[in-house]
Write an enzyme that holds these catalytic residues in place. Structure first.
Site, PDB file in Angstrom:
ATOM      1  CG  HIS A  20      -1.734   1.204   1.431  1.00  0.00           C
ATOM      2  ND1 HIS A  20      -2.004   1.743   2.671  1.00  0.00           N
ATOM      3  CD2 HIS A  20      -2.359   2.007   0.534  1.00  0.00           C
ATOM      4  CE1 HIS A  20      -2.754   2.819   2.530  1.00  0.00           C
ATOM      5  NE2 HIS A  20      -2.984   3.004   1.253  1.00  0.00           N
TER       6      HIS A  20
HETATM    7 CA    CA Z   1       0.459  -0.394  -4.260  1.00  0.00          CA
END
Ligand code: CA
Ligand code: TV1
Ligand code: ZN
Length: 397
Positions: A183
Site C-alpha cells: 500500500h
Molecule cells: Ca500499491
C-alpha cells in the site's frame, strides 16, 4: 538491430544517477540497489538510450527534501552513520530506524542515497513542468512509505511526495497511481487533506496464517481518506485490496476498469505512476502471480490517457526480474518492441542465465515460479470493482 522498432513520437526522458547503485542496506536485506545496475545494463543493451533523453541528475539538497520532511528529522538523517548510531536512542527509535525487523537500517552513505534518488524524481518532475518530456522515468525512486518525520518499510525520504509537490506548482490536479504490491501509505497520508492529489493504490491486503497483516497493514477498500465532510481531501483516495495469487487476466481487467474510471472522473493534468516490481510472480516479498507483460500493460494503459507522466520504480526483490520488467516498461514508454532473446553482449548476462524458465530471455513465465494459490475469485473482484465505483461517487468533481 536488437528488435527495436520505431518509436511513436512520445518524448521520453530517463533520469538516473549511477552513484545510487553502490549503496548497500546489508547483505541479508531484500532491498538491493544493484538491481538498478542490472536495469540500466538491459536498457542499454537493447539500445533504448537512443530513443530517450538521458539525464544524470544532481542530488537533492537538504532544503529540497524539506519541501516535505521535518528539518529535525532531516538533520538526524543527514548526520547518522553506522559508527555514531545508538540503537537505544529515543530519536533513533522514534524516527523509525532499526527496530526488530531492521527494515530501515543505517548504512554508509545513507544521506547520499536518499538525495540521489530524490534528485532523480525532482529532475523527472521538472522535465514535465518545462515540457521537455511527455514521459519522465526514474527507476531509482518510488519510496512510498516514508512519512514527514519517519522512516518506514525501506523508505527514508518520500521522493514521490516531493515530485508531486513540484507538479502542483503548475498543475491543478495530479493523479498518483501505485502498483507496488504494498500500500502506498506515505503518499496517501501526505495528501490526505487536499483535493489536488488523488491517490490510487493496488496492493496485497490481508492477514497471514500467523496473524500478521501484510505490510503496512492499511489500504482496505473502505479507507478513502478523511471522513470529515469539511475536509477537501475527503474521497480523494482509493484503495484496491487484493488477495494472494492474482493472475494476469484478473489484474489487467481490475487495473484498466478502475483506473480508467478514476481518470475519467478526476481528469488529472498530470499522472505519477509508481511501478513497484514486487507485484510480479516469483518476487521474494510479493504474493501475486503476474507476468512482466501484464505488469507492463498497466504502463500502456496509463500512457494511453495521454497526460504528462512521471514513471518511477519502487519495490522489487528478485533483481533479475525487476530489471526485465523496468527494461520492458522503458520500451513501452518509447513505443519499442523488444526481442525475447537477450542481447548476448551485456555485462551482467550471467544474472539472467541458468534459470529454469528464464534462461537468456527477457520474458520468462513468472506465473508459477513461486506458487501462490489464487485466492481471488472473479465474483469477489467484480464486487470489489462495484465498491470502488461506489467510493468514487463520493468524490465531488
Ligand atoms: Ca500499491
Ligand atoms: C533486514 C534483513 C530487513 C532481512 C526486512 C519483508 C529485512 C524484511 C529482511 C521484510 C525481510 C518487510 C514488516 C514487520 C513490520 C515489518 C520500496 C511488524 C525477508 C517500497 C517494505 C516491506 C516494502 C516491509 C517496501 C516489511 C516497498 N517485509 N528480510 N520487511 N513489522 N516489514 O513486515 O513497498 O516495496 O523479509
Ligand atoms: Zn513494495
Amino acid at each position: 538491430e536488437y528488435g527495436l522498432e520505431r518509436p511513436q513520437g512520445y518524448n521520453v526522458s530517463f533520469h538516473y544517477n549511477p552513484h545510487v547503485e553502490y549503496h548497500h542496506f546489508g547483505s541479508s536485506h531484500p532491498m538491493k540497489p544493484w538491481r538498478l545496475t542490472l536495469t540500466k545494463q538491459l536498457v542499454l543493451s537493447y539500445g533504448l538510450e537512443y530513443t530517450m533523453d538521458l539525464y544524470e541528475p544532481r542530488p537533492a539538497s537538504f532544503n529540497e527534501l524539506a519541501i516535505f520532511h521535518d528539518r529535525e528529522y532531516l538533520s538526524y538523517l543527514s548526520e547518522i552513520t553506522p559508527q555514531n548510531a545508538k540503537p537505544d536512542d529515543s530519536q533513533y527509535i522514534a524516527y523509525g530506524f532499526g527496530g526488530d525487523s531492521n527494515d530501515c537500517p543505517v548504512f554508509d552513505g545513507l544521506w547520499n542515497y536518499v538525495s540521489l534518488y530524490t534528485g532523480a524524481s525532482m529532475s523527472a518532475a521538472y522535465n514535465l513542468l518545462n515540457k521537455q518530456s511527455d514521459i519522465a522515468i526514474n527507476w531509482s525512486g518510488g519510496l512510498h512509505h516514508a512519512k514527514k518525520n519517519l522512516a518506514s518499510g525501506f523508505c527514508y525520504v518520500n521522493d514521490i511526495v516531493i515530485a508531486i509537490q513540484l507538479l502542483l506548482t503548475q498543475h491543478q490536479r495530479v493523479l498518483y497511481i501505485d502498483i507496488d504490491v504494498h500500500h502506498g501509505d506515505g503518499v496517501e497520508q501526505a495528501f490526505e487533506s487536499t483535493d489536488r492529489v488523488f491517490t490510487l493504490s493496488y496492493h496485497k491486503y490481508g492477514i497471514d496464517r500467523h496473524g500478521w497483516p501484510f505490510f503496512p497493514g492499511t489500504g482496505n477498500i473502505d479507507e478513502m481518506g478523511p471522513k470529515d465532510p469539511a475536509n477537501r481531501g475527503k474521497a480523494h483516495s482509493l484503495n484496491i485490496p487484493i488477495d494472494d495469487g492474482i493472475d494476469d487476466h484478473q489484474y489487467k481487467w481490475l487495473f484498466r476498469t478502475v483506473t480508467s474510471k478514476v481518470v475519467e472522473k478526476y481528469n488529472p493534468q498530470a499522472i505519477v505512476l509508481q511501478s513497484g516490481a514486487d507485484s510480479l510472480g516469483g518476487d521474494r516479498l510479493g504474493r501475486f502471480n503476474l507476468n512482466i507483460k501484464a505488469h507492463g500493460s498497466c504502463i500502456e494503459t496509463v500512457k494511453s490517457f495521454g497526460r504528462p507522466l512521471v514513471l518511477i520504480g519502487g519495490g522489487g526483490y528478485t533483481p533479475r526480474n525487476v530489471a526485465r520488467t523496468w527494461c520492458h516498461e522503458t520500451a513501452v514508454c518509447v513505443g519499442a518492441t523488444l526481442h525475447n532473446d537477450l542481447p548476448t553482449h551485456i555485462p551482467y548476462l550471467q544474472a539472467f542465465q541458468g534459470e529454469e524458465n528464464g534462461d537468456g530471455i527477457l520474458y520468462p513465465d513468472l506465473h508459477n515460479t513461486k506458487r501462490h494459490d489464487n485466492l481471488n475469485t472473479d465474483p469477489a473482484l467484480h464486487k470489489l470493482v462495484e465498491k470502488a465505483m461506489e467510493n468514487l461517487r463520493y468524490m465531488e468533481g
